[in-house]
Design a protein around this motif. Structure first.
Motif, PDB file in Angstrom:
ATOM      1  N   UNK A   4      14.241  32.805 130.465  1.00 21.64           N
ATOM      2  CA  UNK A   4      15.513  32.344 129.888  1.00 21.64           C
ATOM      3  C   UNK A   4      16.562  32.148 130.980  1.00 21.64           C
ATOM      4  N   UNK A   5      16.624  33.076 131.929  1.00 21.08           N
ATOM      5  CA  UNK A   5      17.584  32.967 133.022  1.00 21.08           C
ATOM      6  C   UNK A   5      17.282  31.722 133.853  1.00 21.08           C
ATOM      7  N   UNK A   6      15.998  31.469 134.115  1.00 21.69           N
ATOM      8  CA  UNK A   6      15.624  30.276 134.882  1.00 21.69           C
ATOM      9  C   UNK A   6      16.037  29.006 134.126  1.00 21.69           C
ATOM     10  N   UNK A   7      15.866  29.005 132.830  1.00 20.85           N
ATOM     11  CA  UNK A   7      16.244  27.847 132.018  1.00 20.85           C
ATOM     12  C   UNK A   7      17.750  27.628 132.071  1.00 20.85           C
ATOM     13  N   UNK A   8      18.522  28.706 131.934  1.00 18.46           N
ATOM     14  CA  UNK A   8      19.986  28.596 131.985  1.00 18.46           C
ATOM     15  C   UNK A   8      20.421  28.077 133.351  1.00 18.46           C
ATOM     16  N   UNK A  28      21.721  20.920 136.166  1.00 21.30           N
ATOM     17  CA  UNK A  28      21.794  19.582 135.585  1.00 21.30           C
ATOM     18  C   UNK A  28      23.244  19.212 135.275  1.00 21.30           C
ATOM     19  N   UNK A  29      24.010  20.163 134.754  1.00 21.30           N
ATOM     20  CA  UNK A  29      25.410  19.902 134.416  1.00 21.30           C
ATOM     21  C   UNK A  29      26.223  19.644 135.675  1.00 21.30           C
ATOM     22  N   UNK A  30      25.984  20.448 136.730  1.00 21.82           N
ATOM     23  CA  UNK A  30      26.694  20.219 137.991  1.00 21.82           C
ATOM     24  C   UNK A  30      26.391  18.825 138.541  1.00 21.82           C
ATOM     25  N   UNK A  31      25.120  18.412 138.463  1.00 17.63           N
ATOM     26  CA  UNK A  31      24.726  17.091 138.949  1.00 17.63           C
ATOM     27  C   UNK A  31      25.395  15.991 138.126  1.00 17.63           C
ATOM     28  N   UNK A  32      25.472  16.184 136.802  1.00 18.06           N
ATOM     29  CA  UNK A  32      26.121  15.203 135.927  1.00 18.06           C
ATOM     30  C   UNK A  32      27.600  15.085 136.276  1.00 18.06           C
ATOM     31  N   UNK A  33      28.271  16.228 136.459  1.00 16.19           N
ATOM     32  CA  UNK A  33      29.690  16.190 136.812  1.00 16.19           C
ATOM     33  C   UNK A  33      29.908  15.459 138.137  1.00 16.19           C
ATOM     34  N   UNK A  34      29.027  15.711 139.099  1.00 15.67           N
ATOM     35  CA  UNK A  34      29.119  15.042 140.391  1.00 15.67           C
ATOM     36  C   UNK A  34      28.920  13.533 140.230  1.00 15.67           C
TER      37      UNK A  34
END
Length: 134
Positions: free
Chosen positions: A31-35, A41-47
């Protein structure tokens, strides 16, 4: 004997509990790895969004003045559901119905495939060795 049996039972229970804790720990790590993957992915999207905004501004695109349209919210009927599609109780136009009922008539049986006859040229003859006379 009674004390020995109790200690064996105790050891078995401890082992079961230990294995259960290991399984829970492994699931927690997954679960931690998934989070962490989702955060990446979110950081990459924001970038990417930041980079795209910068490029659009650099090219002089008028994207900031375009009115934003909110998408229509999905109703219950539009949401994707799992499982088989519900069957229509009303007959579809063009389907025959039995007289005096609202249930569609029985469907025609499917046509069976017809086997293609084999042509004589498609049958391979076994090759027989030729004998030579000397």
């Amino acid at each position: 004997m009674l004390i020995n049996a109790k200690s064996i039972l105790y050891k078995e229970m401890v082992e079961k509990l230990y294995h259960k804790c290991q399984r829970i720990q492994a699931e927690n790590e997954r679960c931690v790895m998934r989070v962490n993957g989702i955060k990446k992915i979110i950081r990459r999207r924001d970038y990417d969004v930041k980079l795209l905004k910068k490029r659009l501004d650099k090219h002089g695109d008028n994207w900031r003045s375009v009115p934003m349209e909110a998408p229509h919210p999905k109703g219950k009927t539009e949401q994707k559901r799992r499982g088989p599609k519900p069957k229509n109780k009303q007959p579809i136009d063009g389907e025959a119905t039995a007289p005096g009922s609202t249930i569609p008539a029985a469907k025609k049986p499917r046509k069976q495939r017809v086997k293609q006859p084999t042509s004589p040229s498609s049958i391979v003859q076994p090759i027989q060795p030729q004998t030579t006379l000397t």
